[in-house]
Design an enzyme around this catalytic site. Structure first.
Site, PDB file in Angstrom:
ATOM      1  N   THR A 157     -15.752 -32.643 -17.431  1.00  0.00           N
ATOM      2  CA  THR A 157     -16.948 -31.821 -17.323  1.00  0.00           C
ATOM      3  C   THR A 157     -17.423 -31.480 -18.727  1.00  0.00           C
ATOM      4  OG1 THR A 157     -18.029 -30.026 -16.127  1.00  0.00           O
ATOM      5  CG2 THR A 157     -15.838 -29.533 -17.052  1.00  0.00           C
ATOM      6  N   CYS A 213     -19.977 -20.927 -18.196  1.00  0.00           N
ATOM      7  CA  CYS A 213     -19.294 -21.475 -17.020  1.00  0.00           C
ATOM      8  C   CYS A 213     -17.807 -21.661 -17.333  1.00  0.00           C
ATOM      9  CB  CYS A 213     -19.881 -22.828 -16.628  1.00  0.00           C
ATOM     10  SG  CYS A 213     -21.593 -22.765 -16.060  1.00  0.00           S
ATOM     11  N   HIS A 240     -16.435 -26.907 -11.846  1.00  0.00           N
ATOM     12  CA  HIS A 240     -17.281 -26.339 -12.909  1.00  0.00           C
ATOM     13  C   HIS A 240     -18.066 -25.200 -12.269  1.00  0.00           C
ATOM     14  CE1 HIS A 240     -20.016 -27.255 -16.581  1.00  0.00           C
ATOM     15  NE2 HIS A 240     -20.389 -26.081 -16.084  1.00  0.00           N
TER      16      HIS A 240
END
Length: 160
Positions: free
Chosen positions: A23, A29, A46
């Site tokens: 990711t 995040c 994520h």
């Protein structure tokens, strides 16, 4: 031959070794790598927000820590028949400076706290983390070894 599977924002993937889960662009995040060590199957999530409580539309449940993690853990356990999962987390940066440090504006910190709380409630230990700070990062999860490489702009890549 291994494949690199990309996980977008508010998304997750489950794969088996020798594949790699990736990711890119974790700012506030949080990326959560979950791993079933006997079968070498892992998941990468994520998440974007700590909880779904104030949202009427939760159809994209993978966006929220409180909804995503229990669902992904259940899917991973069902797929592997393993109950002793491991976790590594990264992200949760404070990407912007606010003159008032209201807790509602500290999404990165709130995401880290929510992920930690949910994983604790599910009995999954966080064996390594690289969280906080003011810089975004990317995560590369090796499902053969459960090494998680972290890449940050203008920094050397390292393993957590």
């Amino acid at each position: 031959m291994s494949e690199q599977l990309k996980v977008g924002i508010s998304d997750y993937k489950i794969a088996q070794a020798p594949n790699e889960l990736v990711t890119i662009g974790l700012g506030s995040c949080v990326g959560i790598a979950l791993y079933a060590p006997k079968s070498k199957v892992g998941a990468l999530s994520h998440i974007m927000l700590p909880d779904s409580a104030t949202f009427s539309d939760t159809s994209n449940w993978a966006k929220f820590a409180d909804l995503a993690l229990p669902a992904i853990v259940k899917e991973l356990k069902d797929k592997t028949n393993e109950t002793a999962l491991l976790a590594k987390i990264a992200g949760g940066a404070s990407m912007f400076s606010f003159s008032q440090q209201a807790s509602s504006l500290q999404i990165g910190r709130r995401n880290i706290e929510a992920v930690t709380t949910v994983l604790n409630s599910l009995g999954i230990p966080i064996i390594s983390e690289h969280v906080g700070g003011q810089m975004g990062r990317s995560m590369f999860v090796d499902l053969q070894t459960f090494d998680v490489r972290i890449r940050m702009v203008n920094r050397e890549e390292f393993i957590v």
